[in-house]
Design a protein around this motif. Sequence first.
Motif, PDB file in Angstrom:
ATOM      1  N   GLU A  43       0.830  -1.205   0.000  1.00 48.25           N
ATOM      2  CA  GLU A  43       0.000   0.000   0.000  1.00 48.25           C
ATOM      3  C   GLU A  43       0.866   1.257   0.000  1.00 48.25           C
ATOM      4  N   ALA A  44       1.937   1.239   0.811  1.00 50.58           N
ATOM      5  CA  ALA A  44       2.811   2.411   0.869  1.00 50.58           C
ATOM      6  C   ALA A  44       3.414   2.707  -0.502  1.00 50.58           C
ATOM      7  N   ILE A  45       3.840   1.665  -1.204  1.00 51.90           N
ATOM      8  CA  ILE A  45       4.419   1.867  -2.545  1.00 51.90           C
ATOM      9  C   ILE A  45       3.368   2.457  -3.490  1.00 51.90           C
ATOM     10  N   LEU A  46       2.157   1.946  -3.413  1.00 54.66           N
ATOM     11  CA  LEU A  46       1.107   2.388  -4.339  1.00 54.66           C
ATOM     12  C   LEU A  46       0.655   3.826  -4.069  1.00 54.66           C
ATOM     13  N   TRP A  47       0.983   4.369  -2.890  1.00 51.85           N
ATOM     14  CA  TRP A  47       0.695   5.782  -2.629  1.00 51.85           C
ATOM     15  C   TRP A  47       1.760   6.700  -3.230  1.00 51.85           C
ATOM     16  N   HIS A  48       2.892   6.150  -3.653  1.00 53.99           N
ATOM     17  CA  HIS A  48       3.969   6.990  -4.167  1.00 53.99           C
ATOM     18  C   HIS A  48       3.540   7.681  -5.467  1.00 53.99           C
ATOM     19  N   GLY A  49       3.690   9.000  -5.492  1.00 55.60           N
ATOM     20  CA  GLY A  49       3.399   9.779  -6.690  1.00 55.60           C
ATOM     21  C   GLY A  49       4.512  10.776  -6.926  1.00 55.60           C
ATOM     22  N   GLY A  50       4.241  11.824  -7.666  1.00 62.16           N
ATOM     23  CA  GLY A  50       5.257  12.850  -7.909  1.00 62.16           C
ATOM     24  C   GLY A  50       6.491  12.256  -8.559  1.00 62.16           C
ATOM     25  N   GLU A  51       7.656  12.501  -7.939  1.00 59.47           N
ATOM     26  CA  GLU A  51       8.918  11.979  -8.479  1.00 59.47           C
ATOM     27  C   GLU A  51       8.946  10.450  -8.493  1.00 59.47           C
ATOM     28  N   ALA A  52       8.143   9.814  -7.655  1.00 54.66           N
ATOM     29  CA  ALA A  52       8.138   8.348  -7.553  1.00 54.66           C
ATOM     30  C   ALA A  52       7.029   7.713  -8.383  1.00 54.66           C
ATOM     31  N   GLU A  53       6.337   8.514  -9.184  1.00 58.91           N
ATOM     32  CA  GLU A  53       5.206   8.002  -9.967  1.00 58.91           C
ATOM     33  C   GLU A  53       5.647   6.871 -10.916  1.00 58.91           C
ATOM     34  N   ASP A  54       6.787   7.057 -11.581  1.00 58.42           N
ATOM     35  CA  ASP A  54       7.234   6.035 -12.533  1.00 58.42           C
ATOM     36  C   ASP A  54       7.610   4.740 -11.814  1.00 58.42           C
ATOM     37  N   ALA A  55       8.296   4.858 -10.692  1.00 62.92           N
ATOM     38  CA  ALA A  55       8.678   3.654  -9.934  1.00 62.92           C
ATOM     39  C   ALA A  55       7.435   2.923  -9.439  1.00 62.92           C
ATOM     40  N   GLN A  56       6.466   3.692  -8.990  1.00 60.88           N
ATOM     41  CA  GLN A  56       5.207   3.078  -8.538  1.00 60.88           C
ATOM     42  C   GLN A  56       4.510   2.365  -9.696  1.00 60.88           C
ATOM     43  N   GLY A  57       4.543   2.970 -10.874  1.00 60.50           N
ATOM     44  CA  GLY A  57       3.931   2.349 -12.043  1.00 60.50           C
ATOM     45  C   GLY A  57       4.636   1.048 -12.426  1.00 60.50           C
ATOM     46  N   ARG A  58       5.962   1.035 -12.309  1.00 58.27           N
ATOM     47  CA  ARG A  58       6.706  -0.192 -12.626  1.00 58.27           C
ATOM     48  C   ARG A  58       6.401  -1.293 -11.606  1.00 58.27           C
ATOM     49  N   PHE A  59       6.217  -0.914 -10.341  1.00 55.65           N
ATOM     50  CA  PHE A  59       5.811  -1.911  -9.338  1.00 55.65           C
ATOM     51  C   PHE A  59       4.431  -2.461  -9.686  1.00 55.65           C
ATOM     52  N   ARG A  60       3.551  -1.596 -10.069  1.00 58.53           N
ATOM     53  CA  ARG A  60       2.174  -1.984 -10.403  1.00 58.53           C
ATOM     54  C   ARG A  60       2.141  -2.957 -11.590  1.00 58.53           C
ATOM     55  N   ALA A  61       3.133  -2.820 -12.481  1.00 59.29           N
ATOM     56  CA  ALA A  61       3.156  -3.649 -13.690  1.00 59.29           C
ATOM     57  C   ALA A  61       3.891  -4.975 -13.505  1.00 59.29           C
ATOM     58  N   LEU A  62       4.519  -5.176 -12.377  1.00 57.14           N
ATOM     59  CA  LEU A  62       5.276  -6.421 -12.167  1.00 57.14           C
ATOM     60  C   LEU A  62       4.351  -7.630 -12.127  1.00 57.14           C
ATOM     61  N   PRO A  63       4.805  -8.763 -12.640  1.00 64.08           N
ATOM     62  CA  PRO A  63       4.083 -10.013 -12.400  1.00 64.08           C
ATOM     63  C   PRO A  63       4.066 -10.315 -10.894  1.00 64.08           C
ATOM     64  N   ARG A  64       3.087 -11.103 -10.459  1.00 66.71           N
ATOM     65  CA  ARG A  64       2.906 -11.346  -9.032  1.00 66.71           C
ATOM     66  C   ARG A  64       4.196 -11.873  -8.363  1.00 66.71           C
ATOM     67  N   ALA A  65       4.868 -12.819  -9.001  1.00 66.94           N
ATOM     68  CA  ALA A  65       6.065 -13.405  -8.395  1.00 66.94           C
ATOM     69  C   ALA A  65       7.154 -12.346  -8.187  1.00 66.94           C
TER      70      ALA A  65
END
Length: 437
Positions: free
Chosen positions: A403-425
């Motif tokens: 949840e903490a990662i998914l709240w990341h926006g601003g400068e961390a928006e791209d990193a959060q998006g890459r986390f969101r796109a990862l396969p479950r494993a």
Amino acid sequence: MRLLLAAAALILLTAGAPYETPQIDGEIFSRPLPGLDETLESAFRVGNSLFRRAWIIGPSAEPSELTGLGPLYNRLSCIACHVKNGRGPTPDAENGVARAMVLRLGVEGRDAEGGPLSHPIYGAQLNPEGIPGVPGEGRAILAFDAFATRLDDGEIVTMRRPRLSFRDLAYGPIGPETRMSLRNAPPVFGLGLLEAVPDDEIISHAAGPGGGRPNHVYDMAAGRIRLGRFGLKANQPTLRQQIAAAFAEDIGVASALFPEAGCAPAQLACRAAAGAGAELSPKQLGAVLDYVRGLAVPARRQTDDARVRRGATLFAALGCSSCHRETLRLGAVDFAPALSGAEIHPYTDLLLHDMGEGLADGRADFEAGPRDWRTPPLWGLGLAGRFATTGLLHDGRAATTAEAILWHGGEAEDAQGRFRALPRAEREALLAFLDSL
């Protein structure tokens, strides 16, 4: 065989960096750095007692070194908010009172030192409690509205959005123009090590790929502006000032650094009840400082686990490590000379980053804007829910690391998006790495 097992256990307990404590139990956040000399160990024990004991109203019929509570205050002791030296708990669902959090208040503009301008009626912080004859200012009530977010592979994560309201306000409505910042109590271990990181080491990373920037704040003792590194917005320059400010604002205990009671001009009962001069002696402040400086950091775990190692690689590949910088180098460490010049692994750059509108608090703090937060250290993160409360991010809204990662926006928006796109494993590998810290 018994001797072999004992030897193996000893190896396990002595593994890790020299500033870490490896024994995993309920005291994991409260142990001293290995190798403190006898004088510092003694000061550590005194400071430990002061950190845990409740302050009382003065003058008292019973002689006590802990006299000076109030007139307005949030809690009676340090440990009441920094539970087991970790994070403060989020409010319970029954009444929602934010007892282990503080609500900073202000209005547009800056004070004489360049800091935020206090609210004209309620002052710099809402204090819910008052000594007899002094009305508490009111209670901040924190509730959470649940919502769901879908990751790229279809997994649903339930999130919580904070909703703030008030009860029993003693001086009328706070007003829509008020800038507010709800801040949860952060962990206090490892702060002595972060204090020993030279300014140049921090500033050298400001121009790096993370794009962070320093906060410049007012040093009360030196009487000048200098680099901020403590507090959720890096709004305190030294550990001594951070501790003295917490005593003044959270427990109402004055010191030489903060000799005035936290009474706004209109709070006549508060002003009448305020003591004269410092209540926290230099010796007491020094003891608490020695205690906090001397707290060791939990050792990492499962470092040989293949999934954890994969997670560490992903942490860097996603861009998380550009702000949560793994390694910083210490300068001189007066209280633990053997650590001078050593590398530490706090996973922070101690710099401010724009974290987006979703995490904005509406209140500037010196050069930190409403969307800016200092990168929090991640050491000990995996133990937060086991030996203390979880409550991640500045207001405890995130119940899990994901949840903490998914709240990341601003400068961390791209990193959060890459986390969101990862396969479950892969996501689970990243979370396993964070759980190993």
